[in-house]
Design a protein around this motif. Structure first.
Motif, PDB file in Angstrom:
ATOM      1  N   ASN A   1       0.814  -1.217   0.000  1.00 60.18           N
ATOM      2  CA  ASN A   1       0.000   0.000   0.000  1.00 60.18           C
ATOM      3  C   ASN A   1       0.849   1.270   0.000  1.00 60.18           C
ATOM      4  OD1 ASN A   1       0.996   0.268   2.595  1.00 60.18           O
ATOM      5  ND2 ASN A   1      -0.997   0.527   3.575  1.00 60.18           N
ATOM      6  N   ALA A   2       2.162   1.111  -0.147  1.00 58.48           N
ATOM      7  CA  ALA A   2       3.068   2.257   0.017  1.00 58.48           C
ATOM      8  C   ALA A   2       2.774   3.384  -0.965  1.00 58.48           C
ATOM      9  CB  ALA A   2       4.515   1.790  -0.119  1.00 58.48           C
ATOM     10  N   ALA A   3       2.489   3.054  -2.211  1.00 58.73           N
ATOM     11  CA  ALA A   3       2.254   4.095  -3.217  1.00 58.73           C
ATOM     12  C   ALA A   3       1.059   4.965  -2.837  1.00 58.73           C
ATOM     13  CB  ALA A   3       2.046   3.457  -4.595  1.00 58.73           C
ATOM     14  N   LYS A   4       0.047   4.344  -2.234  1.00 60.06           N
ATOM     15  CA  LYS A   4      -1.147   5.093  -1.824  1.00 60.06           C
ATOM     16  C   LYS A   4      -0.909   5.858  -0.535  1.00 60.06           C
ATOM     17  CE  LYS A   4      -6.020   4.457  -0.638  1.00 60.06           C
ATOM     18  NZ  LYS A   4      -7.157   3.490  -0.553  1.00 60.06           N
ATOM     19  N   MET A   5      -0.180   5.247   0.400  1.00 59.80           N
ATOM     20  CA  MET A   5      -0.018   5.845   1.718  1.00 59.80           C
ATOM     21  C   MET A   5       1.030   6.960   1.769  1.00 59.80           C
ATOM     22  SD  MET A   5      -2.183   4.622   3.796  1.00 59.80           S
ATOM     23  CE  MET A   5      -1.472   5.230   5.322  1.00 59.80           C
ATOM     24  N   ARG A   6       2.044   6.889   0.922  1.00 60.46           N
ATOM     25  CA  ARG A   6       3.114   7.903   0.995  1.00 60.46           C
ATOM     26  C   ARG A   6       2.588   9.330   0.906  1.00 60.46           C
ATOM     27  NH1 ARG A   6       6.396   4.349  -1.611  1.00 60.46           N
ATOM     28  NH2 ARG A   6       5.895   5.168  -3.667  1.00 60.46           N
ATOM     29  N   PRO A   7       1.788   9.656  -0.110  1.00 58.50           N
ATOM     30  CA  PRO A   7       1.311  11.047  -0.170  1.00 58.50           C
ATOM     31  C   PRO A   7       0.436  11.432   1.015  1.00 58.50           C
ATOM     32  CG  PRO A   7       0.279   9.692  -1.877  1.00 58.50           C
ATOM     33  CD  PRO A   7       1.371   8.876  -1.290  1.00 58.50           C
TER      34      PRO A   7
ATOM     35  N   LEU B   1      13.974   0.822   7.042  1.00 56.44           N
ATOM     36  CA  LEU B   1      14.752   1.033   5.820  1.00 56.44           C
ATOM     37  C   LEU B   1      15.857  -0.011   5.645  1.00 56.44           C
ATOM     38  CD1 LEU B   1      13.410   3.896   6.290  1.00 56.44           C
ATOM     39  CD2 LEU B   1      15.275   4.797   4.921  1.00 56.44           C
ATOM     40  N   VAL B   2      16.267  -0.725   6.711  1.00 55.87           N
ATOM     41  CA  VAL B   2      17.293  -1.760   6.579  1.00 55.87           C
ATOM     42  C   VAL B   2      16.559  -3.063   6.261  1.00 55.87           C
ATOM     43  CG1 VAL B   2      19.200  -2.965   7.694  1.00 55.87           C
ATOM     44  CG2 VAL B   2      18.775  -0.563   8.215  1.00 55.87           C
ATOM     45  N   SER B   3      16.433  -3.372   4.969  1.00 54.00           N
ATOM     46  CA  SER B   3      15.640  -4.505   4.476  1.00 54.00           C
ATOM     47  C   SER B   3      14.185  -4.405   4.915  1.00 54.00           C
ATOM     48  CB  SER B   3      16.244  -5.835   4.922  1.00 54.00           C
ATOM     49  OG  SER B   3      17.432  -6.104   4.219  1.00 54.00           O
ATOM     50  N   ASP B   4      13.693  -3.200   5.092  1.00 49.96           N
ATOM     51  CA  ASP B   4      12.304  -2.946   5.463  1.00 49.96           C
ATOM     52  C   ASP B   4      11.798  -1.738   4.683  1.00 49.96           C
ATOM     53  OD1 ASP B   4      11.576  -4.900   7.470  1.00 49.96           O
ATOM     54  OD2 ASP B   4      13.049  -3.964   8.767  1.00 49.96           O
ATOM     55  N   PRO B   5      10.470  -1.562   4.611  1.00 51.57           N
ATOM     56  CA  PRO B   5       9.936  -0.417   3.865  1.00 51.57           C
ATOM     57  C   PRO B   5      10.379   0.915   4.461  1.00 51.57           C
ATOM     58  CG  PRO B   5       8.212  -2.020   4.353  1.00 51.57           C
ATOM     59  CD  PRO B   5       9.415  -2.432   5.144  1.00 51.57           C
ATOM     60  N   GLY B   6      10.390   1.954   3.638  1.00 58.01           N
ATOM     61  CA  GLY B   6      10.659   3.292   4.144  1.00 58.01           C
ATOM     62  C   GLY B   6      11.571   4.140   3.293  1.00 58.01           C
ATOM     63  N   PHE B   7      12.409   3.509   2.455  1.00 58.01           N
ATOM     64  CA  PHE B   7      13.364   4.273   1.659  1.00 58.01           C
ATOM     65  C   PHE B   7      12.673   5.353   0.827  1.00 58.01           C
ATOM     66  CE2 PHE B   7      14.678   4.189  -2.886  1.00 58.01           C
ATOM     67  CZ  PHE B   7      15.664   5.154  -2.805  1.00 58.01           C
TER      68      PHE B   7
ATOM     69  N   ARG C   1      12.986   9.405   1.058  1.00 56.27           N
ATOM     70  CA  ARG C   1      13.443  10.122  -0.138  1.00 56.27           C
ATOM     71  C   ARG C   1      12.459  11.205  -0.539  1.00 56.27           C
ATOM     72  NH1 ARG C   1      12.807   6.836  -5.445  1.00 56.27           N
ATOM     73  NH2 ARG C   1      10.669   7.371  -4.864  1.00 56.27           N
ATOM     74  N   ASP C   2      11.166  10.858  -0.569  1.00 53.85           N
ATOM     75  CA  ASP C   2      10.158  11.845  -0.975  1.00 53.85           C
ATOM     76  C   ASP C   2      10.045  12.968   0.042  1.00 53.85           C
ATOM     77  OD1 ASP C   2       9.800  10.221  -3.126  1.00 53.85           O
ATOM     78  OD2 ASP C   2       7.741   9.613  -2.640  1.00 53.85           O
ATOM     79  N   ALA C   3      10.195  12.642   1.331  1.00 55.78           N
ATOM     80  CA  ALA C   3      10.169  13.686   2.351  1.00 55.78           C
ATOM     81  C   ALA C   3      11.322  14.657   2.143  1.00 55.78           C
ATOM     82  CB  ALA C   3      10.237  13.067   3.742  1.00 55.78           C
ATOM     83  N   ARG C   4      12.500  14.140   1.859  1.00 54.30           N
ATOM     84  CA  ARG C   4      13.662  14.999   1.581  1.00 54.30           C
ATOM     85  C   ARG C   4      13.430  15.849   0.341  1.00 54.30           C
ATOM     86  NH1 ARG C   4      16.446  15.773   6.119  1.00 54.30           N
ATOM     87  NH2 ARG C   4      17.373  13.875   6.976  1.00 54.30           N
ATOM     88  N   ASP C   5      12.858  15.236  -0.693  1.00 55.10           N
ATOM     89  CA  ASP C   5      12.595  15.975  -1.928  1.00 55.10           C
ATOM     90  C   ASP C   5      11.619  17.133  -1.698  1.00 55.10           C
ATOM     91  OD1 ASP C   5      14.298  14.316  -3.297  1.00 55.10           O
ATOM     92  OD2 ASP C   5      12.702  13.078  -4.187  1.00 55.10           O
ATOM     93  N   GLN C   6      10.717  16.958  -0.724  1.00 57.05           N
ATOM     94  CA  GLN C   6       9.735  17.997  -0.412  1.00 57.05           C
ATOM     95  C   GLN C   6      10.202  18.925   0.712  1.00 57.05           C
ATOM     96  OE1 GLN C   6       5.745  16.317   0.126  1.00 57.05           O
ATOM     97  NE2 GLN C   6       6.258  14.626  -1.251  1.00 57.05           N
TER      98      GLN C   6
END
Length: 318
Positions: free
Chosen positions: A94-100, A122-128, A132-137
């Motif tokens: 569900n990451a694509a939906k939940m990230r925004p 992020l270490v072999s788990d979701p979050g990268f 990244r998107d938080a940094r970009d924003q």
């Protein structure tokens, strides 16, 4: 992550912004204000629930929501410490939906925590991608450090820790795994892998065949009651898990750097394995086949050496 139920909520509810009584920084306890707006990456225990930090507990009580892989797993930890913060699922499916949604709430001034089922996100788990998107924003991101299986295994392994590479999970198929390992063959560094217990023996065999003789440590059930670290030449550990079957629990494999005289060490390890097989009652032919499978070396050359060791130079019929 595949067992996250489809019935979990897929969005976030607002909270009332109340203050929570939590351990404060420094001595004593008392209420603290909600954290500043931002995304907080929070490490959680890898086995022993006591390994969560006071800072993490305070933060998790005060954020507006906790994004986690599996709300059942994280919920158990939260109940242990009396934390009632809203849990929402964030995983590969569900990451694509939940990230925004998560980042939108941070942009609106809320504090959101990200945890994994165990250890450091992020270490072999979701979050990268979320970070990244938080940094970009240009959204604030903070990490609350804590437990991590890879570093715990490295510390306990007794292998060189001045230079190391975390390589995550190797491919499940032998051919792809050997291709991956070949990339690291000449790297002067300790290698750290996560591996399924069911594939451990085969993986160690591929390490022996691709990287040659290496000192290896297999760490399992880290920080738990039955924690175990087994260390030795990779071929011997491959033989151990082949003969005894897969171990129980989560497994981390730590592979030492190449030896200064790898060729001489390879020959010594080969003799050791053959001697062990022969002394256990195997025929020369069976011992050679067994060791060739473990090490990945050519059966013809292994058989020739087994014949030498098995006959003692007296020409004994295998």
């Amino acid at each position: 992550m595949d067992d996250v139920p489809d019935t979990e909520p897929n969005d976030l509810d607002d909270t009332d912004g109340e203050e929570f009584p939590v351990p404060g920084e420094g001595s004593g306890t008392g209420p603290i204000r909600k954290p500043a707006p931002g995304l907080y990456i929070v490490a959680t225990p890898i086995g022993n629930a006591g390994d969560i930090t006071l800072r993490a507990l305070a933060l998790l009580r005060g954020v507006d929501a906790i994004a986690c892989e599996d709300t059942r797993v994280t919920g158990k930890l939260m109940r242990r410490y009396g934390i009632a913060t809203r849990l929402v699922p964030y995983h590969d499916h569900n990451a694509a939906k939940m990230r925004p949604q998560l980042l939108g709430r941070v942009a609106e001034g809320q504090a959101i925590a990200l945890v994994s089922d165990a250890g450091t996100p992020l270490v072999s788990d979701p979050g990268f991608k979320l970070v990244r998107d938080a940094r970009d924003q240009n959204l604030p991101v903070t990490h609350l450090p804590g437990a991590n299986a890879a570093l715990t295994a490295l510390v306990l392994s007794g292998l060189p820790s001045d230079r190391f590479l975390f390589a995550g999970f190797p491919p499940p198929k032998s051919a792809a795994r050997r291709t991956m390992l070949e990339e690291f063959r000449t790297l002067q560094a300790t290698l750290i892998f996560y591996e399924s217990a069911q594939r451990l023996a085969e993986m160690l065999g591929d390490v022996a065949a691709t990287l040659g003789s290496r000192e290896v440590a297999v760490a399992r059930e880290l920080t738990k009651m039955f924690e175990e670290v087994r260390r030795g030449p990779v071929a011997e550990l491959a033989a151990h898990y082949t003969e005894n079957g897969p171990p129980k629990g989560e497994v981390v494999v730590v592979v030492g750097p190449p030896a200064a005289d790898a060729a001489a060490t390879d020959a010594a390890d080969l003799d050791s394995l053959l001697t062990q097989a022969l002394s256990g009652g195997m025929s020369v032919r069976d011992a050679a086949a067994h060791v060739a499978t473990i090490t990945g070396q050519a059966k013809k050359s292994v058989y020739a050496r087994a014949l030498e060791l098995g006959t003692g130079g007296r020409g004994k019929n295998p």
